[in-house]
Design a protein around this motif. Structure first.
Motif, PDB file in Angstrom:
ATOM      1  N   ALA A 210      21.947  40.098  27.252  1.00 22.99           N
ATOM      2  CA  ALA A 210      23.038  39.582  26.211  1.00 22.99           C
ATOM      3  C   ALA A 210      24.244  39.416  27.192  1.00 22.99           C
ATOM      4  O   ALA A 210      24.871  38.520  26.930  1.00 22.99           O
ATOM      5  N   ALA A 211      24.516  40.032  28.123  1.00 24.25           N
ATOM      6  CA  ALA A 211      25.834  39.929  28.893  1.00 24.25           C
ATOM      7  C   ALA A 211      25.663  38.627  29.641  1.00 24.25           C
ATOM      8  O   ALA A 211      26.740  37.761  29.646  1.00 24.25           O
ATOM      9  N   ARG A 212      24.314  38.398  30.301  1.00 24.10           N
ATOM     10  CA  ARG A 212      24.126  37.108  30.980  1.00 24.10           C
ATOM     11  C   ARG A 212      24.427  35.802  30.051  1.00 24.10           C
ATOM     12  O   ARG A 212      24.998  34.799  30.451  1.00 24.10           O
ATOM     13  N   ILE A 213      23.756  35.922  28.844  1.00 20.07           N
ATOM     14  CA  ILE A 213      23.646  34.700  27.801  1.00 20.07           C
ATOM     15  C   ILE A 213      25.250  34.665  27.524  1.00 20.07           C
ATOM     16  O   ILE A 213      25.760  33.456  27.731  1.00 20.07           O
ATOM     17  N   LEU A 214      26.278  35.698  27.533  1.00 19.16           N
ATOM     18  CA  LEU A 214      27.492  35.451  26.931  1.00 19.16           C
ATOM     19  C   LEU A 214      28.349  34.898  27.954  1.00 19.16           C
ATOM     20  O   LEU A 214      29.048  33.714  27.809  1.00 19.16           O
ATOM     21  N   LEU A 215      28.145  35.297  29.422  1.00 21.82           N
ATOM     22  CA  LEU A 215      28.957  34.601  30.334  1.00 21.82           C
ATOM     23  C   LEU A 215      28.304  33.186  30.649  1.00 21.82           C
ATOM     24  O   LEU A 215      29.342  32.215  30.777  1.00 21.82           O
ATOM     25  N   ALA A 216      27.123  32.860  30.391  1.00 19.72           N
ATOM     26  CA  ALA A 216      26.801  31.405  30.644  1.00 19.72           C
ATOM     27  C   ALA A 216      27.235  30.574  29.526  1.00 19.72           C
ATOM     28  O   ALA A 216      27.584  29.350  29.896  1.00 19.72           O
ATOM     29  N   ILE A 217      27.063  30.931  28.248  1.00 22.78           N
ATOM     30  CA  ILE A 217      27.538  30.144  26.992  1.00 22.78           C
ATOM     31  C   ILE A 217      28.982  29.884  26.968  1.00 22.78           C
ATOM     32  O   ILE A 217      29.367  28.774  26.730  1.00 22.78           O
ATOM     33  N   GLU A 218      29.830  30.958  27.341  1.00 17.48           N
ATOM     34  CA  GLU A 218      31.214  30.749  27.409  1.00 17.48           C
ATOM     35  C   GLU A 218      31.448  29.691  28.353  1.00 17.48           C
ATOM     36  O   GLU A 218      32.866  29.157  28.285  1.00 17.48           O
ATOM     37  N   ILE A 275      19.983  28.354  26.859  1.00 16.99           N
ATOM     38  CA  ILE A 275      20.233  29.466  27.710  1.00 16.99           C
ATOM     39  C   ILE A 275      19.668  30.721  27.157  1.00 16.99           C
ATOM     40  O   ILE A 275      19.063  31.595  27.946  1.00 16.99           O
ATOM     41  N   ALA A 276      19.986  30.931  25.847  1.00 12.95           N
ATOM     42  CA  ALA A 276      19.543  32.343  25.110  1.00 12.95           C
ATOM     43  C   ALA A 276      17.958  32.589  25.180  1.00 12.95           C
ATOM     44  O   ALA A 276      17.544  33.347  25.656  1.00 12.95           O
TER      45      ALA A 276
END
Length: 392
Positions: A210-218, A275-276
């Motif tokens: 989830a953290a990787r998804i967060l950083l990538a989509i922001e 990405i997710a």
């Protein structure tokens, strides 16, 4: 400043109405007492009144005494927010967890004030519909009214609305194009496999995924979209687990995407989904994605914006007017009415020493000093746009 005299005479009453509404807030599609308050006022003034439009919406119809003509709609929103008020105001919310934190109590009051003034001197040709909309705050009130035939039942050649804002008291911003952003809402659920924190190799921890998804989509705006087309991706919530020594089964991300362009909007949705899915699959996890668009971009039509500019110049003077400032990243579901009819949505400043808190702040309160300004603008708009000679 040239306020309408009949509106000025209502200032004390309008303040009382506004504070009554503020003390009794209701959430979207639950505005039963608010709608009753509005309908009772309209009927008492002899205005044709229809309730239950879009579940809890109210429409008042007034015909001018100068004969037949065009039709005009003015919208005010009625719903409150699920917030607990912080300021100990005399008229503070009486309902815990409910607050008029965005000024819809004031918007409703200004439109009521205009209706009261116009019914006493209906010096116009044609028809004005006073549209009191429910559920603006993300629950789809505008679409509910439109889906129940708002403009078929109450024909409008053009539509208008306003919103208070943090600009200086009495300053008015009018856009001749895009006013506010589209707002998408997403929820991403990462499905891992829980386990003991001391044995992470036996689990699939959804949190780092989830953290990787967060950083990538922001980081997406400016990477998959043109930097000249503003966009924002913000994750507002990341939830997972309860214990320090336990790996949870799932992690939840929720957030929003703000854009001014439909193509940018579609590109960002596609990238977020991709990405997710890829990040989850890379670590053996699963993912569910819920993505919805409660707000489209709010876009004025130039002719109606110019008409509003002329009214502002007449009532407030050119020193109070700001034309075509940068559009707002906030959103507004009046956008859907503007998709069906030409119109203008503008911003009315309310900031002074006692009103510094922005909308959606628990310390917010609507500034009653702008009640006669907003009501006067609506009265003059009706008189000028529905003049006997006809509007351009």
């Amino acid at each position: 400043m040239k306020l309408v005299p009949s509106v000025q005479q209502l200032e004390t009453e309008m303040t009382a109405w506004r504070r009554h509404l503020h003390a009794n807030p209701e959430l979207g599609f639950e505005e039963f007492e608010t709608a009753r308050f509005v309908a009772d006022k309209l009927r008492a003034w002899g205005i044709e009144t229809t309730e239950g439009v879009g579940r809890t919406g109210v429409v008042g119809t007034l015909r001018g005494r100068l004969g037949a003509g065009r039709s005009l709609g003015i919208r005010a929103d009625m719903d409150a927010l699920p917030m607990t008020e912080a300021r100990p105001l005399v008229h503070a919310s009486r309902t815990p967890g409910r607050m008029h934190g965005c000024g819809h109590d004031g918007h409703t009051t200004m439109l009521l004030g205009a209706a009261s003034a116009l019914v006493r001197s209906p010096d116009f040709a044609g028809t004005v519909h006073f549209i009191f909309q429910p559920a603006e705050e993300g629950r789809g009130g505008a679409l509910a009214m439109l889906n129940e035939g708002l403009f078929e039942r109450f024909p409008c050649d053009e539509v208008y609305a306003l919103h208070n804002c943090e600009r200086p008291l009495g300053e008015i911003a009018v856009h001749r194009g895009t006013v506010a952003a589209a707002a998408d809402r997403f929820e991403i659920v990462v499905h891992g496999r829980g386990g003991h924190a001391a044995m992470p190799h036996l689990a699939i921890n959804p949190l780092p995924i989830a953290a990787r998804i967060l950083l990538a989509i922001e980081a997406l705006p400016g990477r998959v979209t043109d930097v000249h087309s503003p966009a924002i991706v913000t994750v507002g919530s990341l939830r997972a687990g309860e214990a320090f020594n336990t790996i949870p089964d799932t992690a939840f991300l929720t957030g929003t995407v703000r854009t001014f362009d439909h193509e940018v909007q579609k590109a960002l949705e596609s990238a977020i989904r991709r990405i997710a899915k890829n990040e989850a699959e890379a670590f053996g996890a699963g993912v569910d994605i819920r993505y919805e668009t409660p707000f489209a971009p709010t876009i004025n039509t130039a002719a109606q914006a110019d008409a509003m500019i002329a009214i502002v110049n007449e009532v407030m003077g050119p020193a109070s007017l700001v034309i075509d400032p940068p559009p707002e990243m906030g959103s507004e579901d009046f956008c859907y009415m503007l998709e069906q009819r030409p119109g203008c949505y503008f911003l009315l400043g309310q900031a002074d020493a006692a009103h510094q808190a922005a909308a959606h702040d628990t310390n917010y309160d609507f500034n009653d000093a702008i009640l006669p300004i907003g009501a006067s603008l609506w009265v003059r708009l009706v008189e000028r746009r529905l003049s006997a000679a006809g509007a351009s």
